[in-house]
Structures are given as structure tokens and as C-alpha cells.
Design a protein around this motif. Sequence first.
Motif, PDB file in Angstrom:
ATOM      1  N   PRO A 133       0.809  -1.241   0.038  1.00  0.00           N
ATOM      2  CA  PRO A 133      -0.213   0.078  -0.067  1.00  0.00           C
ATOM      3  C   PRO A 133       0.915   1.144   0.018  1.00  0.00           C
ATOM      4  O   PRO A 133       1.706   1.440   0.774  1.00  0.00           O
ATOM      5  CB  PRO A 133      -0.756  -0.115   1.124  1.00  0.00           C
ATOM      6  N   GLY A 134       0.745   2.236  -0.931  1.00  0.00           N
ATOM      7  CA  GLY A 134       1.387   3.349  -1.090  1.00  0.00           C
ATOM      8  C   GLY A 134       2.824   3.064  -1.723  1.00  0.00           C
ATOM      9  O   GLY A 134       3.534   4.034  -1.930  1.00  0.00           O
ATOM     10  N   GLY A 135       3.175   2.100  -2.283  1.00  0.00           N
ATOM     11  CA  GLY A 135       4.311   1.657  -3.017  1.00  0.00           C
ATOM     12  C   GLY A 135       4.163   1.195  -4.445  1.00  0.00           C
ATOM     13  O   GLY A 135       3.025   1.299  -5.088  1.00  0.00           O
ATOM     14  N   ILE A 136       5.571   0.894  -5.116  1.00  0.00           N
ATOM     15  CA  ILE A 136       5.693   0.636  -6.258  1.00  0.00           C
ATOM     16  C   ILE A 136       6.311  -0.437  -6.501  1.00  0.00           C
ATOM     17  O   ILE A 136       7.669  -0.816  -6.039  1.00  0.00           O
ATOM     18  CB  ILE A 136       6.035   1.992  -6.938  1.00  0.00           C
ATOM     19  N   CYS A 137       5.785  -1.313  -7.531  1.00  0.00           N
ATOM     20  CA  CYS A 137       6.523  -2.689  -7.810  1.00  0.00           C
ATOM     21  C   CYS A 137       6.709  -2.435  -9.536  1.00  0.00           C
ATOM     22  O   CYS A 137       5.774  -2.587 -10.209  1.00  0.00           O
ATOM     23  CB  CYS A 137       5.606  -3.795  -7.615  1.00  0.00           C
ATOM     24  N   VAL A 138       8.076  -2.910  -9.605  1.00  0.00           N
ATOM     25  CA  VAL A 138       8.495  -2.902 -11.193  1.00  0.00           C
ATOM     26  C   VAL A 138       8.856  -4.215 -11.779  1.00  0.00           C
ATOM     27  O   VAL A 138       9.547  -4.904 -10.980  1.00  0.00           O
ATOM     28  CB  VAL A 138       9.422  -1.881 -11.448  1.00  0.00           C
ATOM     29  N   LEU A 148      11.096   4.284  -1.322  1.00  0.00           N
ATOM     30  CA  LEU A 148      10.289   5.738  -1.446  1.00  0.00           C
ATOM     31  C   LEU A 148      10.842   6.801  -0.447  1.00  0.00           C
ATOM     32  O   LEU A 148      10.581   7.987  -0.611  1.00  0.00           O
ATOM     33  CB  LEU A 148       8.696   5.546  -1.455  1.00  0.00           C
ATOM     34  N   GLY A 149      11.954   6.349   0.214  1.00  0.00           N
ATOM     35  CA  GLY A 149      12.514   7.533   1.210  1.00  0.00           C
ATOM     36  C   GLY A 149      12.914   8.547   0.652  1.00  0.00           C
ATOM     37  O   GLY A 149      12.888   9.623   1.319  1.00  0.00           O
ATOM     38  N   SER A 150      13.730   8.384  -0.357  1.00  0.00           N
ATOM     39  CA  SER A 150      14.258   9.588  -1.154  1.00  0.00           C
ATOM     40  C   SER A 150      13.761  10.402  -2.390  1.00  0.00           C
ATOM     41  O   SER A 150      14.332  11.005  -2.936  1.00  0.00           O
ATOM     42  CB  SER A 150      15.855   9.218  -1.283  1.00  0.00           C
ATOM     43  N   VAL A 151      12.277  10.025  -2.219  1.00  0.00           N
ATOM     44  CA  VAL A 151      11.482  10.483  -3.338  1.00  0.00           C
ATOM     45  C   VAL A 151      11.545  11.935  -3.667  1.00  0.00           C
ATOM     46  O   VAL A 151      11.834  12.723  -4.818  1.00  0.00           O
ATOM     47  CB  VAL A 151       9.962  10.129  -3.188  1.00  0.00           C
ATOM     48  N   SER A 152      11.636  12.885  -2.392  1.00  0.00           N
ATOM     49  CA  SER A 152      11.649  14.395  -2.334  1.00  0.00           C
ATOM     50  C   SER A 152      12.662  14.841  -3.112  1.00  0.00           C
ATOM     51  O   SER A 152      12.853  15.696  -4.128  1.00  0.00           O
ATOM     52  CB  SER A 152      11.442  14.745  -1.323  1.00  0.00           C
ATOM     53  N   ASN A 153      14.087  14.126  -2.991  1.00  0.00           N
ATOM     54  CA  ASN A 153      15.255  14.608  -3.395  1.00  0.00           C
ATOM     55  C   ASN A 153      15.360  14.153  -4.902  1.00  0.00           C
ATOM     56  O   ASN A 153      15.925  14.956  -5.967  1.00  0.00           O
ATOM     57  CB  ASN A 153      16.273  13.933  -2.872  1.00  0.00           C
TER      58      ASN A 153
END
Length: 325
Positions: A131-136, A174-179
Motif C-alpha cells: 500500500p502506497g508502494g511501487i513494484c516494477v 520511496l524514502g528519498s523521493v523528494s530529493n
Amino acid sequence: MAETKPRRKLAAILAADVVGFSKMMGQNEDRTLNNLKSCRAITDESIENHHGRVFGSAGDSIIAEFASPVDAILSAVEFQKNLRDRNQELDFADQMQFRVGLNLGDVIVEGDNLYGDGVNVAARLEALADPGGICVSGKFHEEVRRKLDLGFVSKGSQEMKNIEEPVTTFMVELGSVSNVLESVSTSQGITVTNPPADPVDESDLKPETKVPAIAVLPFTNMGGDPEQEYFADGITEDIITNLSLWRTFPVISRNSSFSYRGKSQNLKQVALELGARYIVEGSVRKGGNRLRITAQLIDAQEDHHLWSEKWDRTLEDIFDVQDEV
């Protein structure tokens, strides 16, 4: 008259839907649809801004195509971040989380629609995402991993319904998404409109006013089986990713934490070097078809164990126990 062969092309496909949508609809249809409308405005804006096109939308689901996998993943991480920010401003009943799957594959073009395994795999990947994540997929990962400063967690090969071959999968950290989004905006000459906060020199803050950081050290593979290294790393990366979704406290990055892999050091020293007060550490041990996983949360400053837990599972439950931890 000769039958016309279908046109094909290579495309990056994004599939997304709302977690627990049916349950929400059962509880309050009007409220759920209003929240969905607000969330779709966020998702659709990101897709359009990154040159994507929504070609499928039924209920809470979204299917979109991109010419570039880089554009596709930037769109996904952007709207996941924006949705997370939205949720933090709202009551729990109004919050919505999306799962996202991303695939790069050959598709069949039929009018405005796309068909084929390239689309189907994206939908299967979406179901695997947190939930709230991305799988590729592995193909997608190979195209973007050197182009963006994003972390990925390998989930190995997954069997998928109606897909002939197992698909290699990765979860996006997703921890560094903002950067990442800020650096991309800067490189493209886009002005970030969010007003900058007043600069604060942390050295001027009193120790009690600083929010303590937490670091997750690589889980130790106690069994000595090299094949279990990926599982131990996967647990570590999952914890880092999930903790990063909580903006209550800073989480030390994966790269910094993994620099202590295989090293035996004093936790106080490790915490001091990483700038963290709290440390999560653990171990994985395999015996036959059984797995034992332990985890501890430690206040490194006070040298106290705050929490510990142990899980005994079979290999068949390997992904379930990863989620549980």
C-alpha cells in the motif's frame, strides 16, 4: 482482402488502484467517490505532467502508457508522494492509498487501447506492491536503475496468473523521493513552487528539540546459506522503506546503513556515526524448510532494548513473513 496485422509497439505501462476500495464503498459510497475524485486529480496530473496517457480507467483502477520508463516512474513516485502528503492532512476515513505496478513490454495497439502481456504484467505487479508502494518488473528496472537516484529492493522471480514465465520484480524505495523529484525538476529547468522553509541550523537546536533518527542495520544471515542473503537484505530494505513512509522521524538511508554490512561494531559508535539514536537489527536463520527471523529495536544512546520479536515460518511463507516483519 488481406487481414490487417495488429500494430505493435514498446511501451512503459503504469497500473494502479486503490487499496481496500470495495470496503470503503461498502462503508460510505459518497465519501469514497469524493475522495477518489480528489486522488484521481493528483494521479492524472502527474501522469500528464510526465507525458503519459491514461487509456484505461474502471472504478478505482488506472492504466496509463508512457513512451519512456523514466517518465513513468517519475510520475508514479510523484503522485505517491503527493497522495501521502494528502493523507497526512486528513482524517483516517478520508485517506486513500494506491498500489502501483510498472512494466516495460510489447503491446498491441487497437484504437486508443493497448493490449497484451505488457499490460497484463503491469496489472499483476500492481497487486504485488505494498500500500502506497511501487513494484516494477526486471525489464523496467534495468532501464531506469542507472538513470535515477532511486533505491530498489529485489523481490525475486514471481509466478503470475496467465503469464507463461516468472517475472523478476523489484520494489521502489520511496524514502528519498523528494530529493529525486527535486533534482529532476532542477535539471529540467522547472521551478519548485513550494515555499522554502526558513533555514534552521541544527547545531543551534537543543538536543531535546531534535527529532531522533532511526537506522536499520542489515539483518544477519545466520545460516551461512548465500541464497538467503537476498532474503535478509529484503527484510532490511522493507523495514527501511516502510519506516520512511512515516514522516514522524528521520530514517537513515539504505546506502549508509548497508555500509555496516558484515561488520561487528559497538552500536553506540554506529549510532554516533550515522547520527541515529535508535537502531533496528536482526537475524535470519534457515534450517531445512524452516525460517527463524529475529528483530530488535535498541535505544543506542541508553543501551536499552526497547522491543524484540521472533518469527518461525516455513519457506512457503517467505513473502508473508517479510510483510509481517
